[in-house]
Design an enzyme around this catalytic site. Structure first.
Site, PDB file in Angstrom:
ATOM      1  N   GLU A 298       0.816  -1.200   0.000  1.00 57.13           N
ATOM      2  CA  GLU A 298       0.000   0.000   0.000  1.00 57.13           C
ATOM      3  C   GLU A 298       0.857   1.260   0.000  1.00 57.13           C
ATOM      4  OE1 GLU A 298      -3.969  -0.428   1.741  1.00 57.13           O
ATOM      5  OE2 GLU A 298      -3.442   1.247   3.030  1.00 57.13           O
TER       6      GLU A 298
ATOM      7  N   GLU B 190       2.072   1.702  -3.415  1.00 57.99           N
ATOM      8  CA  GLU B 190       1.015   2.212  -4.285  1.00 57.99           C
ATOM      9  C   GLU B 190       0.797   3.708  -4.066  1.00 57.99           C
ATOM     10  OE1 GLU B 190      -2.776   0.199  -3.822  1.00 57.99           O
ATOM     11  OE2 GLU B 190      -3.781   1.520  -5.258  1.00 57.99           O
TER      12      GLU B 190
ATOM     13  N   CYS C 184      -8.523  -1.938   3.603  1.00 58.69           N
ATOM     14  CA  CYS C 184      -8.494  -3.072   4.544  1.00 58.69           C
ATOM     15  C   CYS C 184      -9.862  -3.444   5.048  1.00 58.69           C
ATOM     16  CB  CYS C 184      -7.673  -2.740   5.776  1.00 58.69           C
ATOM     17  SG  CYS C 184      -6.069  -2.162   5.393  1.00 58.69           S
TER      18      CYS C 184
ATOM     19  N   SER D 283      -7.414   2.036  -2.788  1.00 57.20           N
ATOM     20  CA  SER D 283      -6.223   1.208  -3.014  1.00 57.20           C
ATOM     21  C   SER D 283      -6.653  -0.158  -3.543  1.00 57.20           C
ATOM     22  CB  SER D 283      -5.463   1.037  -1.700  1.00 57.20           C
ATOM     23  OG  SER D 283      -4.637  -0.104  -1.769  1.00 57.20           O
TER      24      SER D 283
ATOM     25  N   LYS E  24     -16.234  -9.607   6.899  1.00 55.71           N
ATOM     26  CA  LYS E  24     -15.176 -10.446   6.313  1.00 55.71           C
ATOM     27  C   LYS E  24     -15.735 -11.770   5.801  1.00 55.71           C
ATOM     28  CE  LYS E  24     -11.455  -7.867   7.654  1.00 55.71           C
ATOM     29  NZ  LYS E  24     -10.544  -7.259   6.685  1.00 55.71           N
TER      30      LYS E  24
ATOM     31  N   GLU F 208     -16.879 -10.821   2.483  1.00 56.43           N
ATOM     32  CA  GLU F 208     -15.691 -10.539   1.674  1.00 56.43           C
ATOM     33  C   GLU F 208     -15.061 -11.834   1.152  1.00 56.43           C
ATOM     34  OE1 GLU F 208     -12.216  -9.275   3.815  1.00 56.43           O
ATOM     35  OE2 GLU F 208     -11.522  -7.989   2.185  1.00 56.43           O
TER      36      GLU F 208
ATOM     37  N   GLU G 153     -13.624 -12.455  -6.896  1.00 51.14           N
ATOM     38  CA  GLU G 153     -12.306 -11.976  -7.341  1.00 51.14           C
ATOM     39  C   GLU G 153     -11.216 -12.228  -6.302  1.00 51.14           C
ATOM     40  OE1 GLU G 153     -15.019 -10.251  -6.963  1.00 51.14           O
ATOM     41  OE2 GLU G 153     -14.693  -8.428  -5.800  1.00 51.14           O
TER      42      GLU G 153
ATOM     43  N   CYS H 100     -11.501  -2.035  14.152  1.00 53.65           N
ATOM     44  CA  CYS H 100     -11.874  -3.441  14.306  1.00 53.65           C
ATOM     45  C   CYS H 100     -11.968  -3.884  15.762  1.00 53.65           C
ATOM     46  CB  CYS H 100     -10.890  -4.331  13.577  1.00 53.65           C
ATOM     47  SG  CYS H 100     -10.680  -3.870  11.859  1.00 53.65           S
TER      48      CYS H 100
HETATM   49  S1  SF4 Z   1     -14.467  -4.982  11.953  1.00 53.49           S
HETATM   50 FE1  SF4 Z   1     -15.480  -3.130  11.175  1.00 53.49          FE
HETATM   51  S2  SF4 Z   1     -13.748  -1.708  10.845  1.00 53.49           S
HETATM   52 FE2  SF4 Z   1     -12.880  -3.766  11.003  1.00 53.49          FE
HETATM   53  S3  SF4 Z   1     -12.768  -4.495   8.905  1.00 53.49           S
HETATM   54 FE3  SF4 Z   1     -14.713  -5.211   9.742  1.00 53.49          FE
HETATM   55  S4  SF4 Z   1     -16.204  -3.657   9.135  1.00 53.49           S
HETATM   56 FE4  SF4 Z   1     -14.175  -2.760   8.898  1.00 53.49          FE
END
Ligand code: SF4
Ligand code: SF4
Ligand code: SF4
Ligand code: FES
Ligand code: FES
Lengths: 571, 162
Positions: free
Chosen positions: A278, A281, A298, A318, A357, A360, A365, A502
């Site tokens: 990063e 970049e 992130c 990014s 996540k 995600e 991809e 997080c």
């Molecule tokens: S816990 Fe919240 S701040 Fe951390 S990556 Fe997940 S959504 Fe984003």
């Protein structure tokens, strides 16, 4: 200062305090449901009702300010009866399945039922029939368990400002749902899970991946690898009644090994790797007039937000994959080759503070030759359940260490879990890359803490670099509007969807207090402080990784494996 | 069509929501999804809030009205005479819930509080016609009256697929 009497106790209270707060200050507890600290009272549920001399009706204490000479009774027979009736009505309209509920023993409705001694069904009647929304990869919505306190709606509208859900219909048919009652997967919900953290019941919960993970662990063909996000080590202890702010890294590694994972790796390794990519970049964008500012990538909640709401700005994000996706990608390429195992036989599990996540990890991809970089994501809360099933007595575990090479990390990686951490880590590296000197004072106080927008400016090689840290997705709107209007002065912007970052992610232990967030952040800053290496470029395993595999940051192969792209999504 | 109505209201004024919803409903007879999205954009309210308000008030409809409107009285007198059974029977026959419209847009089913014909309870109305002292056995015949000419199978399929 105001003087009033509560339950015959003389109480000194500050002007503007609510009856609820004044009572609390002298050890009188009043139950609340719809009340949310720091937000304007809505007065919707009335469970906090008290009797005030001179008033005919009961008064909602969460919404009512104290005044001089007020005489309050929080525990009169009338108050107790009113509260009990409210609880009885809620209980009656709620599925009676506590024994098999994910929030068993961690449910405010259960607590209230117990506190008011509900022992019979006085109001048995028709109860709500609702389908559970299991459409998203991250969250489940179970409206039958919803007691309509409205806290999720307020978290989503007033804190996160995503406004994905709201009250609909009225009376008996009232539910909290998405516009047109579509599944969360098709809505513009960013799956951050902040609504789960405030929900008193199990009406909102994560979609569990425990079965998938335990099946993989039992499979002979799978080589199971687990990785842990920085923020998990700062909160897991809370679930075992360890003092708030205990760093449980060592026990966490030991516990994961007991679950049977072949390798226990650290997402912090990939956090360092992210910084290599990063920072490179960013410098590249600055030097070659590519779109600035650059946003961090992130946080998948943030990424989903911009995909829905500002798709025209995606070129500013990014292209780096998020750390756990990088870790998975490295495990299934570089590391798989090292082991001589086919990537299809490797099963990567991420232990994350985060509900997004999960979604995600299903993005097509984010895969290598059709193998997802990460196969399953467990939240901090799910890990606790896993430890329980497996009979792991977490508090009594000794300390163990991460496996290498994907377990080495620097202090810069540790702070990724706190808002401002990614920025701080990136600047430590960018400064070095641009000047050739080590940044001596690595602690950037300006980007720490809980403010919604944190800004700073630096001179590097005589050039001014303006940065901003957006803490919580609810604060990103104006920043993006400025950018759209061509008025942004920044070069680099960090965005974390969850307030505090997080450490306060939607997969973390359920809690209600802002003080907790600061203590959790401190764990990460302390880990950083204790490290001898505090800059990502000092990570020896990553130097080897580039030497043996990726050549250099931003190389062709690193673009293929460590970077990604984004899609506009409908509103 | 609704764009002109939107333009006649100031932008980003949240207080205009209810009149806007009313005006736009008067054009379509209901509030199409697209109109809700546009109202959200225009007023600066979130889509979930506009949808929430639109579902809160009984005066707003989220689905188009059918050619025939069947109303089942759920007032006290009718309730005592088992109007609930009439409602279930209608729901089963039409395969929709109260508040919805059949796929072929022939019928909309609604419930109402007392319609002032208690002496002939239980009562349902279809458009302007009253049917009193009926039982579930009468439902199929009543519906048949309004069904118009029976559809061929092909036509039915087309409506279902649409
Ligand atoms: S816990 Fe919240 S701040 Fe951390 S990556 Fe997940 S959504 Fe984003
Ligand atoms: S997950 Fe986040 S965006 Fe989705 S409804 Fe909950 S608070 Fe709103
Ligand atoms: S889903 Fe949970 S937080 Fe939201 S209104 Fe229902 S009970 Fe309250
Ligand atoms: S907590 Fe006070 S009205 Fe709900
Ligand atoms: S109750 Fe049905 S008409 Fe009066």
């Amino acid at each position: 200062m105001i003087e009033l009497t509560i339950n015959n106790i003389k109480v000194k209270a500050e002007d503007g305090m609510t009856i609820l707060e004044a009572a609390k200050s002298v050890g009188i507890s009043i139950p609340t449901l719809c009340h949310m600290k720091d937000l304007v009272p809505s007065g919707a549920c009335r469970i906090c009702s008290v009797e005030v001399e001179g008033y005919r009706n009961l008064i909602p204490s969460c919404a009512y300010p104290v005044s001089g000479g007020m005489v309050v009774d929080t525990n009169s027979p009338r108050v107790r009866r009113a509260r009990k009736t409210i609880v009885e009505l809620l209980v009656e309209n709620h599925p009676q399945d506590c024994l098999i509920c994910v929030r068993n023993k961690n449910c405010e409705l259960q607590d209230l039922s117990e506190r008011y001694g509900i022992r019979e069904h006085r109001f048995a009647g028709e109860s709500k029939a609702h389908a559970v929304d299991i459409s998203s990869a991250s969250l489940e919505r179970d409206p039958a368990k919803c007691i309509l306190c409205g806290r999720c709606v307020r978290a989503c509208h007033e804190v996160q400002k995503v406004c994905a859900i709201d009250f609909t219909n009225r009376g008996f048919k009232s539910t909290v749902t998405t516009p047109f009652n579509i599944g969360l997967n098709a809505s513009d919900c960013i799956l951050c899970g902040q609504c789960i953290l405030v929900c008193p019941t199990a009406a909102l919960r994560e979609k569990s991946s425990l079965k998938t993970v335990s099946t993989a662990l039992l499979s002979k063909e799978k080589y199971t690898i687990v990785q842990v996000a920085p923020a998990v080590r700062a909160t897991l202890g809370e679930e075992y009644h360890l003092p708030l702010g205990t760093d449980v890294t060592g026990k966490l590694v030991a516990g994961l090994r007991r679950l049977g994972f072949k390798k226990v790796f650290d997402t912090n390794f990939a956090a360092d790797l992210t910084i290599w990519e990063e920072a490179t970049e960013l410098i590249n964008r600055i030097q070659t007039d590519k779109p600035l500012p650059m946003f961090t990538s992130c946080c998948p909640g943030w990424v989903k937000y911009i995909e829905h709401n500002y798709p025209d700005m995606l070129k500013h994000v990014s292209t780096c994959k998020s750390p756990h996706e990088m870790e998975g990608a490295v495990a299934k390429t570089y590391y798989a080759k090292k082991l001589g195992i086919s990537p299809k036989d490797i099963f990567v599990v991420s232990i994350m503070p985060c509900t997004v996540k999960k979604f995600e990890s299903t993005r097509p991809e984010l895969s290598e030759e059709s193998h997802p970089d990460v196969d399953a994501v467990l939240t901090t809360r799910e890990l606790v359940r896993f430890f329980n099933i497996a009979g792991v007595d977490f508090a009594d575990l000794g300390d163990d260490q991460f496996d290498n090479p994907l377990g080495e990390s620097t202090g810069a990686a540790a702070i990724f879990g706190a808002s401002g951490g990614v920025m701080e880590a990136a600047l430590r590296m960018a400064y070095f890359k641009l000047t050739g000197n080590h940044l001596e004072n690595v602690e950037l106080e300006q980007v720490r803490g809980l403010e919604g927008l944190k800004e700073a400016s630096f001179y590097i090689n005589g050039k001014e670099i303006n940065i901003a840290v957006v803490n919580g997705i609810g604060n990103v709107g104006p920043v993006l509007d400025d950018l759209r209007a061509g008025k942004s002065k920044y070069h680099f912007i960090e965005v974390m969807a969850c307030p505090g970052g997080c450490v306060n992610g939607g997969g973390q232990p359920i809690h209600q207090k802002t003080e907790k967030v600061m203590k959790r952040m401190k764990v990460l800053y302390d880990i950083d402080k204790k490290m001898s290496n505090r800059r990502s470029y000092e990570n020896e395993s990553i130097k080897t990784l580039y030497k043996e595999y990726f050549k250099e940051p931003g190389s062709h192969i690193s673009h293929e494996i460590l970077h990604t792209h984004y899609h506009p999504r409908g509103k | 069509m609704h764009k002109e109505i939107l333009e006649s209201y100031p932008k980003n004024d949240k207080s205009t929501l209810i009149p806007l919803l009313q005006d736009i409903q008067s054009v379509y007879g209901y509030l199409p999804q697209e109109a809700i999205n546009d109202i959200a954009m225009h007023t600066g309210l979130s889509r979930s809030r506009v949808y929430g308000v639109a579902t809160f008030y009984n005066q707003f409809r989220l689905t188009p009205l059918g050619e025939n409107i069947i109303r089942v009285c759920r007032g006290t007198a009718c309730h005592v005479k088992n109007s609930a059974n009439l409602l279930y029977s209608l729901e089963n026959t039409l395969k929709i819930k109260a508040g919805d419209t059949t796929r072929d847009k022939k019928f909309t089913l609604e419930t109402v509080a007392c319609i002032g014909a208690c002496s002939i309870a239980p009562v349902i109305t279809v458009n302007d016609d009253y049917y009193g002292r009926i039982t579930t056995k009468d439902i199929p015949n009543i519906i048949k009256k309004y069904q118009g000419k029976p559809k061929t199978e092909k036509q039915t399929k087309e409506t279902v697929g649409a």
